[in-house]
Design a protein around this motif. Structure first.
Motif, PDB file in Angstrom:
ATOM      1  N   UNK A 114     -87.445  45.870  27.248  1.00  0.00           N
ATOM      2  CA  UNK A 114     -88.364  44.870  26.702  1.00  0.00           C
ATOM      3  C   UNK A 114     -89.009  45.378  25.420  1.00  0.00           C
ATOM      4  N   UNK A 115     -89.408  46.637  25.403  1.00  0.00           N
ATOM      5  CA  UNK A 115     -90.020  47.218  24.206  1.00  0.00           C
ATOM      6  C   UNK A 115     -89.036  47.187  23.040  1.00  0.00           C
ATOM      7  N   UNK A 116     -87.781  47.557  23.314  1.00  0.00           N
ATOM      8  CA  UNK A 116     -86.773  47.521  22.253  1.00  0.00           C
ATOM      9  C   UNK A 116     -86.571  46.105  21.727  1.00  0.00           C
ATOM     10  N   UNK A 117     -86.510  45.134  22.635  1.00  0.00           N
ATOM     11  CA  UNK A 117     -86.345  43.742  22.223  1.00  0.00           C
ATOM     12  C   UNK A 117     -87.542  43.280  21.401  1.00  0.00           C
ATOM     13  N   UNK A 118     -88.732  43.632  21.837  1.00  0.00           N
ATOM     14  CA  UNK A 118     -89.935  43.243  21.101  1.00  0.00           C
ATOM     15  C   UNK A 118     -89.958  43.868  19.712  1.00  0.00           C
ATOM     16  N   UNK A 119     -89.557  45.122  19.603  1.00  0.00           N
ATOM     17  CA  UNK A 119     -89.510  45.772  18.295  1.00  0.00           C
ATOM     18  C   UNK A 119     -88.534  45.068  17.358  1.00  0.00           C
ATOM     19  N   UNK A 120     -87.375  44.668  17.888  1.00  0.00           N
ATOM     20  CA  UNK A 120     -86.419  43.934  17.066  1.00  0.00           C
ATOM     21  C   UNK A 120     -86.997  42.603  16.610  1.00  0.00           C
ATOM     22  N   UNK A 121     -87.673  41.907  17.510  1.00  0.00           N
ATOM     23  CA  UNK A 121     -88.284  40.614  17.170  1.00  0.00           C
ATOM     24  C   UNK A 121     -89.355  40.801  16.107  1.00  0.00           C
ATOM     25  N   UNK A 122     -90.177  41.812  16.266  1.00  0.00           N
ATOM     26  CA  UNK A 122     -91.232  42.081  15.281  1.00  0.00           C
ATOM     27  C   UNK A 122     -90.627  42.390  13.921  1.00  0.00           C
ATOM     28  N   UNK A 123     -89.574  43.197  13.901  1.00  0.00           N
ATOM     29  CA  UNK A 123     -88.912  43.509  12.634  1.00  0.00           C
ATOM     30  C   UNK A 123     -88.331  42.261  11.980  1.00  0.00           C
ATOM     31  N   UNK A 124     -87.705  41.411  12.774  1.00  0.00           N
ATOM     32  CA  UNK A 124     -87.157  40.172  12.235  1.00  0.00           C
ATOM     33  C   UNK A 124     -88.258  39.260  11.705  1.00  0.00           C
ATOM     34  N   UNK A 125     -89.357  39.174  12.421  1.00  0.00           N
ATOM     35  CA  UNK A 125     -90.477  38.343  11.965  1.00  0.00           C
ATOM     36  C   UNK A 125     -91.066  38.884  10.664  1.00  0.00           C
TER      37      UNK A 125
END
Length: 131
Positions: A114-125
């Protein structure tokens, strides 16, 4: 309607709904679970009506199918959790009790994903915001 049967119409409905799927229900819930489901369906039919009884049965069958479809994935996750647990214990990262350690290892794996997914989402945003 108790002319030929000792059961009420609601009890007969619950038994018939279960009878159509009894083998698959029994594999997951066991005999006591089937009886409990029957009692629940009867109660729902008496208090909320036949439609609600059918909805409850459909929901239960959906959850059972979900479990059956995920069973192999759960088996793999538990084996991976064992490996993570071994890493905790053998690598000296932490001293953990048996069952709690296995559960914690599985939860840590999921949290890491979940942390990895959230980091990817934050980077994309952030990339979107910078454009």
């Amino acid at each position: 309607m108790r002319l030929l049967s000792k059961n009420t119409a609601e009890e007969d409905l619950a038994k018939n709904l279960i009878k159509n799927h009894e083998n698959e229900i029994k594999k997951v819930l066991g005999k006591t679970g089937v009886k409990s489901l029957e009692n629940t369906l009867t109660e729902i039919a008496e208090t909320e009506g036949i439609e609600a009884c059918h909805n409850c049965m459909n929901y239960t069958l959906g959850r059972i199918n979900y479990y059956k479809n995920k069973q192999q994935e759960y088996s793999i996750e538990s084996k991976l959790a064992d490996k993570v647990y071994d890493a905790y214990v053998t690598d000296g990262i932490s001293r953990i009790d048996k069952v709690n350690g296995r559960f914690m290892a599985a939860q840590n794996m999921k949290l890491d994903m979940i942390i990895e997914q959230n980091n990817k989402i934050i980077n994309l945003l952030e990339q979107i915001a910078n454009k």
